[in-house]
Motif scaffolding. Sequence first.
Motif, mmCIF file in Angstrom:
data_model
loop_
_atom_site.group_PDB
_atom_site.id
_atom_site.type_symbol
_atom_site.label_atom_id
_atom_site.label_comp_id
_atom_site.label_asym_id
_atom_site.label_seq_id
_atom_site.Cartn_x
_atom_site.Cartn_y
_atom_site.Cartn_z
ATOM 1 N N ARG A 1 13.430 11.843 12.983
ATOM 2 C CA ARG A 1 14.078 12.497 11.845
ATOM 3 C C ARG A 1 15.476 11.941 11.551
ATOM 4 O O ARG A 1 15.982 12.071 10.432
ATOM 5 N N SER A 2 16.118 11.308 12.509
ATOM 6 C CA SER A 2 17.444 10.737 12.275
ATOM 7 C C SER A 2 17.378 9.354 11.626
ATOM 8 O O SER A 2 18.414 8.833 11.182
ATOM 9 N N LYS A 3 16.200 8.783 11.547
ATOM 10 C CA LYS A 3 16.050 7.458 10.941
ATOM 11 C C LYS A 3 15.890 7.611 9.427
ATOM 12 O O LYS A 3 15.219 8.529 8.947
ATOM 13 N N LYS A 4 16.499 6.718 8.690
ATOM 14 C CA LYS A 4 16.577 6.847 7.238
ATOM 15 C C LYS A 4 15.226 7.057 6.563
ATOM 16 O O LYS A 4 15.089 7.971 5.732
ATOM 17 N N PRO A 5 14.194 6.239 6.848
ATOM 18 C CA PRO A 5 12.924 6.432 6.131
ATOM 19 C C PRO A 5 12.315 7.821 6.327
ATOM 20 O O PRO A 5 11.796 8.421 5.378
ATOM 21 N N ILE A 6 12.400 8.351 7.547
ATOM 22 C CA ILE A 6 11.825 9.675 7.816
ATOM 23 C C ILE A 6 12.734 10.769 7.278
ATOM 24 O O ILE A 6 12.250 11.784 6.740
ATOM 25 N N ALA A 7 14.042 10.596 7.394
ATOM 26 C CA ALA A 7 14.964 11.590 6.827
ATOM 27 C C ALA A 7 14.736 11.735 5.322
ATOM 28 O O ALA A 7 14.745 12.850 4.782
ATOM 29 N N GLN A 8 14.524 10.611 4.637
ATOM 30 C CA GLN A 8 14.233 10.647 3.203
ATOM 31 C C GLN A 8 12.948 11.410 2.920
ATOM 32 O O GLN A 8 12.878 12.238 2.004
ATOM 33 N N LEU B 1 0.824 -1.207 0.000
ATOM 34 C CA LEU B 1 0.000 0.000 0.000
ATOM 35 C C LEU B 1 0.862 1.262 0.000
ATOM 36 O O LEU B 1 0.493 2.277 -0.602
ATOM 37 N N LEU B 2 2.016 1.230 0.652
ATOM 38 C CA LEU B 2 2.934 2.373 0.600
ATOM 39 C C LEU B 2 3.443 2.585 -0.827
ATOM 40 O O LEU B 2 3.570 3.731 -1.283
ATOM 41 N N ARG B 3 3.732 1.507 -1.518
ATOM 42 C CA ARG B 3 4.187 1.616 -2.910
ATOM 43 C C ARG B 3 3.103 2.269 -3.772
ATOM 44 O O ARG B 3 3.396 3.089 -4.650
ATOM 45 N N GLN B 4 1.863 1.942 -3.498
ATOM 46 C CA GLN B 4 0.754 2.566 -4.222
ATOM 47 C C GLN B 4 0.617 4.036 -3.850
ATOM 48 O O GLN B 4 0.388 4.900 -4.715
ATOM 49 N N TYR C 1 5.523 14.089 -9.601
ATOM 50 C CA TYR C 1 6.469 13.068 -9.173
ATOM 51 C C TYR C 1 7.800 13.246 -9.888
ATOM 52 O O TYR C 1 7.842 13.576 -11.076
ATOM 53 N N ILE C 2 8.875 13.009 -9.171
ATOM 54 C CA ILE C 2 10.210 13.126 -9.755
ATOM 55 C C ILE C 2 10.413 12.102 -10.863
ATOM 56 O O ILE C 2 11.001 12.390 -11.904
ATOM 57 N N LYS C 3 9.908 10.897 -10.650
ATOM 58 C CA LYS C 3 10.131 9.797 -11.578
ATOM 59 C C LYS C 3 8.993 9.613 -12.575
ATOM 60 O O LYS C 3 8.915 8.578 -13.233
ATOM 61 N N GLU C 4 8.117 10.603 -12.697
ATOM 62 C CA GLU C 4 6.991 10.433 -13.613
ATOM 63 C C GLU C 4 7.499 10.288 -15.047
ATOM 64 O O GLU C 4 8.493 10.876 -15.449
ATOM 65 N N ALA D 1 7.896 5.872 -5.437
ATOM 66 C CA ALA D 1 8.076 4.879 -4.374
ATOM 67 C C ALA D 1 9.491 4.327 -4.341
ATOM 68 O O ALA D 1 10.032 4.008 -3.275
ATOM 69 N N GLN D 2 10.121 4.248 -5.517
ATOM 70 C CA GLN D 2 11.474 3.689 -5.607
ATOM 71 C C GLN D 2 12.525 4.565 -4.924
ATOM 72 O O GLN D 2 13.655 4.126 -4.704
ATOM 73 N N LEU D 3 12.164 5.792 -4.577
ATOM 74 C CA LEU D 3 13.110 6.711 -3.947
ATOM 75 C C LEU D 3 13.263 6.461 -2.451
ATOM 76 O O LEU D 3 14.168 7.020 -1.824
ATOM 77 N N PHE D 4 12.386 5.649 -1.868
ATOM 78 C CA PHE D 4 12.337 5.520 -0.419
ATOM 79 C C PHE D 4 12.680 4.110 0.048
ATOM 80 O O PHE D 4 12.519 3.132 -0.678
ATOM 81 N N ASP D 5 13.098 4.041 1.289
ATOM 82 C CA ASP D 5 13.312 2.762 1.966
ATOM 83 C C ASP D 5 11.952 2.287 2.482
ATOM 84 O O ASP D 5 11.620 2.466 3.658
ATOM 85 N N LEU D 6 11.167 1.685 1.601
ATOM 86 C CA LEU D 6 9.818 1.274 1.977
ATOM 87 C C LEU D 6 9.831 0.135 2.993
ATOM 88 O O LEU D 6 8.915 0.020 3.810
#
Length: 296
Positions: free
Chosen positions: A118-125, A65-68, A248-251, A74-79
């Motif tokens: 904010r120091s954790k990778k997913p949130i920093a991204q 669901l996060l990928r959606q 989107y950046i990757k559109e 979605a590919q930019l993040f540590d899902l």
Amino acid sequence: MGKKRSREVDAQGDTPMEEPIVEKRDASSDSDDDESSDEDMNIVNVDFELFNYDPEIDFHGVKTLLRQLFDADAQLFDLSGLSDMIITQNTIGSTCKVDGKENDAYAFITVLNMQEHRSKKPIAQLIEYLSERAKTNQDLAGTVPELLASGKHVGLVLSERLINMPAEVIPPMWRFMIEEIEAAVEDKEPYEFTHYLVVSRTYHEVESTLDQTVRKKKKGRAEAELQYFHPEDEEMRKHALASGTYSYIKENEFVSDSKRAFQEAGIKPCGFMMLIEANKIQRAVQAITEFVGTAT
């Protein structure tokens, strides 16, 4: 509807929501039906149940669901990391399922403290991404980047559901989450937010690039109206301090044609953000409850 569950125990008292789903049936299969009737409508009751996140069950469903939700970007993040954060924070937010807890989620909602994590990778991204995307929209540029850099406790709301899931499941999920946040604040947990930043999706219908040798472009065509994947977003944004779309950046220029779905126009998805002050979130949730209840 009663409280979904106690914060002190695992999700044993989850509350079912009975929601009618319309199933179409070909009238020609019934010999006694009126010949003038094209089809009958059968009502099928489906129980949608809300559950706490379970790390043993919900990782793959939430990640899907996060990928959606993040669509082309979605590919930019540590899902995987983001999914782990969501499912281990299991006293806040819900999954919505059919036929029991052991199945994948049909919908989910959660809120994450962007300052606390904010120091954790997913949130920093996400902080970097949402700040940069907000700068591309004048309605967001003056508030979102500055707020995310301010050190204030902003709640990042992530919510998504499968296509064709009824919007009626969403207001109870919001209401339960607000109740859980209030309980967490009473317990001195870090959920006392100044604002909520809601991430969602919208789209525009755009003219297809296919068959242009046969079909001339319509001259003077007005700019396509913004459409909502989640109809309740149209109501919730009325209560936002700031809201707006971003590309989107990757559109890909061909994405709209691939999502044409047997119609002349293509579909161009866009990201969408709503920044809502904490003291207005209750009214916003009440508004979408009333809106969804009257929507057809």
